[in-house]
Design a protein around this motif. Sequence first.
Motif, mmCIF file in Angstrom:
data_model
loop_
_atom_site.group_PDB
_atom_site.id
_atom_site.type_symbol
_atom_site.label_atom_id
_atom_site.label_comp_id
_atom_site.label_asym_id
_atom_site.label_seq_id
_atom_site.Cartn_x
_atom_site.Cartn_y
_atom_site.Cartn_z
ATOM 1 N N TYR A 193 1.323 -1.098 0.118
ATOM 2 C CA TYR A 193 0.039 -0.100 -0.102
ATOM 3 C C TYR A 193 0.896 1.033 -0.392
ATOM 4 O O TYR A 193 2.068 0.921 0.556
ATOM 5 C CB TYR A 193 -1.318 0.180 1.327
ATOM 6 C CG TYR A 193 -1.721 -1.217 1.314
ATOM 7 C CD1 TYR A 193 -3.232 -1.486 0.575
ATOM 8 C CD2 TYR A 193 -1.974 -1.817 2.197
ATOM 9 C CE1 TYR A 193 -3.847 -1.926 0.079
ATOM 10 C CE2 TYR A 193 -2.812 -3.055 2.747
ATOM 11 C CZ TYR A 193 -3.857 -3.076 1.426
ATOM 12 O OH TYR A 193 -5.042 -4.181 1.421
ATOM 13 N N LEU A 195 1.651 4.459 0.973
ATOM 14 C CA LEU A 195 0.720 5.944 2.293
ATOM 15 C C LEU A 195 1.803 6.531 2.529
ATOM 16 O O LEU A 195 2.942 7.018 2.109
ATOM 17 C CB LEU A 195 1.089 4.388 4.019
ATOM 18 C CG LEU A 195 0.720 3.256 3.796
ATOM 19 C CD1 LEU A 195 0.923 2.748 5.004
ATOM 20 C CD2 LEU A 195 -0.703 3.528 4.007
ATOM 21 N N HIS A 218 -9.173 5.116 5.824
ATOM 22 C CA HIS A 218 -9.885 5.229 4.885
ATOM 23 C C HIS A 218 -9.654 3.987 3.893
ATOM 24 O O HIS A 218 -10.545 3.408 3.942
ATOM 25 C CB HIS A 218 -9.518 6.640 4.403
ATOM 26 C CG HIS A 218 -10.298 7.778 4.506
ATOM 27 N ND1 HIS A 218 -11.565 7.948 5.108
ATOM 28 C CD2 HIS A 218 -9.952 9.729 4.938
ATOM 29 C CE1 HIS A 218 -12.000 8.933 5.958
ATOM 30 N NE2 HIS A 218 -11.021 10.249 5.347
ATOM 31 N N LEU A 219 -8.136 3.618 3.951
ATOM 32 C CA LEU A 219 -7.759 2.641 3.187
ATOM 33 C C LEU A 219 -8.951 1.382 3.705
ATOM 34 O O LEU A 219 -9.608 0.154 3.274
ATOM 35 C CB LEU A 219 -6.520 2.444 4.074
ATOM 36 C CG LEU A 219 -5.787 1.438 2.510
ATOM 37 C CD1 LEU A 219 -5.943 2.155 1.733
ATOM 38 C CD2 LEU A 219 -4.456 1.145 3.312
ATOM 39 N N LYS A 222 -11.995 1.433 2.286
ATOM 40 C CA LYS A 222 -12.489 0.865 0.430
ATOM 41 C C LYS A 222 -12.246 -0.412 0.991
ATOM 42 O O LYS A 222 -12.670 -0.971 0.260
ATOM 43 C CB LYS A 222 -11.047 1.772 0.251
ATOM 44 C CG LYS A 222 -11.274 2.418 -1.107
ATOM 45 C CD LYS A 222 -10.651 2.837 -1.882
ATOM 46 C CE LYS A 222 -9.564 2.350 -2.263
ATOM 47 N NZ LYS A 222 -8.112 2.981 -2.290
ATOM 48 N N GLU A 223 -11.177 -0.919 1.763
ATOM 49 C CA GLU A 223 -10.349 -2.625 1.167
ATOM 50 C C GLU A 223 -11.782 -3.037 1.482
ATOM 51 O O GLU A 223 -11.641 -4.408 1.390
ATOM 52 C CB GLU A 223 -8.906 -2.442 1.853
ATOM 53 C CG GLU A 223 -8.194 -2.009 1.411
ATOM 54 C CD GLU A 223 -7.948 -2.379 -0.259
ATOM 55 O OE1 GLU A 223 -7.058 -3.482 -0.343
ATOM 56 O OE2 GLU A 223 -7.780 -1.550 -1.026
ATOM 57 N N LEU A 227 -8.783 -6.570 3.100
ATOM 58 C CA LEU A 227 -7.792 -5.481 3.747
ATOM 59 C C LEU A 227 -6.680 -6.831 3.851
ATOM 60 O O LEU A 227 -6.461 -7.638 3.891
ATOM 61 C CB LEU A 227 -8.192 -5.192 4.462
ATOM 62 C CG LEU A 227 -7.332 -3.977 5.587
ATOM 63 C CD1 LEU A 227 -6.659 -2.966 4.727
ATOM 64 C CD2 LEU A 227 -7.037 -3.871 6.747
ATOM 65 N N LEU A 232 -0.279 -3.398 5.231
ATOM 66 C CA LEU A 232 -0.750 -2.075 5.527
ATOM 67 C C LEU A 232 0.079 -2.276 6.943
ATOM 68 O O LEU A 232 0.457 -1.139 7.574
ATOM 69 C CB LEU A 232 -2.304 -2.421 6.472
ATOM 70 C CG LEU A 232 -2.520 -1.476 7.067
ATOM 71 C CD1 LEU A 232 -2.365 0.079 5.758
ATOM 72 C CD2 LEU A 232 -4.508 -0.845 7.453
#
Length: 337
Positions: A193, A195, A218-219, A222-223, A227, A232
């Motif tokens: 990701y 960042l 937000h990620l 969204k994922e 995820l 992450l």
Amino acid sequence: MLLAIETSCDETGVALFNLEGRLVHSLLYSQVALHSPFGGIVPEIASRKQLEVLHPLVKKLLAEAGATPKDLKVISATLGPGLIGSLLVGATYAKTLSLTLGIPFIGVDHLSAHVFSIFLEKEVEFPFLGLLVSGGHTALFLATDFDRLELLGHTRDDAAGEAFDKVAKLLGLPYPGGPAISKLAEKGDPDYYELPRPLLTSQDLDFSFSGLKTFVLHLVKKEGEGLKVEHLCAGFERAVCEVLVEKTVKAFKKLGIPRVVVAGGVAANKRLREFFQKRAEEEGFSVYFPSTELCTDNAVMVGFLAYKKWERKEFTPLSAECYARAMYKLRASNQAL
Ligand code: KG4
Ligand code: ZN
């Protein structure tokens, strides 16, 4: 003997030094398990627990060291910054003992105690740059003596440790978030990701971590189910470490001081240590980390600094109050060393 007390947050630390400045004994009571279900520290629970455990812990410390209250010649405690309720427990206990035993009291600043904790293990030549990264604070200092820390920059919002803790909470990981994220990050790809690196290129020496935390939020939304938590964690850890290291490199280049001390809970982070070591070799400065037990809150670092003050007969009046927020003046950038 010198008794040191640390109760700035959720750890109750007590330490005993002899009057030659040698550590005799220390104990630490951690409340982590108590706060873990809440994903962070609950101040009211922390101060109540401090009140419950401090006196028995001091009694245990003295008994195990074969000492009695009569052996105490000076008493010290953290005055701030930290959680005001927790601080008040330790400082009031220490001031009361000072009054009843008729011995001097020495108040110690928590951030200074972190920065100078390195001296318990290694000598570092003054001046040096001190990066303090903990759960409540992120600041870069210029240290010219044990009683002289000048602020070069600090976080404008969240502290680095706080960002670790908040991101861990939103990922459903336990408190404290730093070690939990770091463990998962070992299996992740930090480049998976993309960042942000907040304030990485700004000219000042300030930090900001709340935007990074919001980006992660937000990620995660969204994922959804897709995820990749390990990736992450690795990306987040890399982003925080990169900002901390590169801002310190910037300070080194600005001031030309080739010694950096990294302290506070986040300094226990393995990747931060590796990354600092690598950049220090590339740029030509030395970097010093206290051992991991000294990075997180403890009373040994308080006792060390209190001893330095005792040597200078720098006692604190009992009227001195605890303070929740850091009290450092920002160094004027054009000021000569
Ligand atoms: O210095 P400290 O014990 O307490 C304060 O004065 O705030 O720092 C605690 C902070 C927590 O935010 C925790 O998540 C972080 O240090 N921490 C870490 C690691 N170990 C503790 N952060 C990143 N990686 C670690 N290994
Ligand atoms: Zn601390």
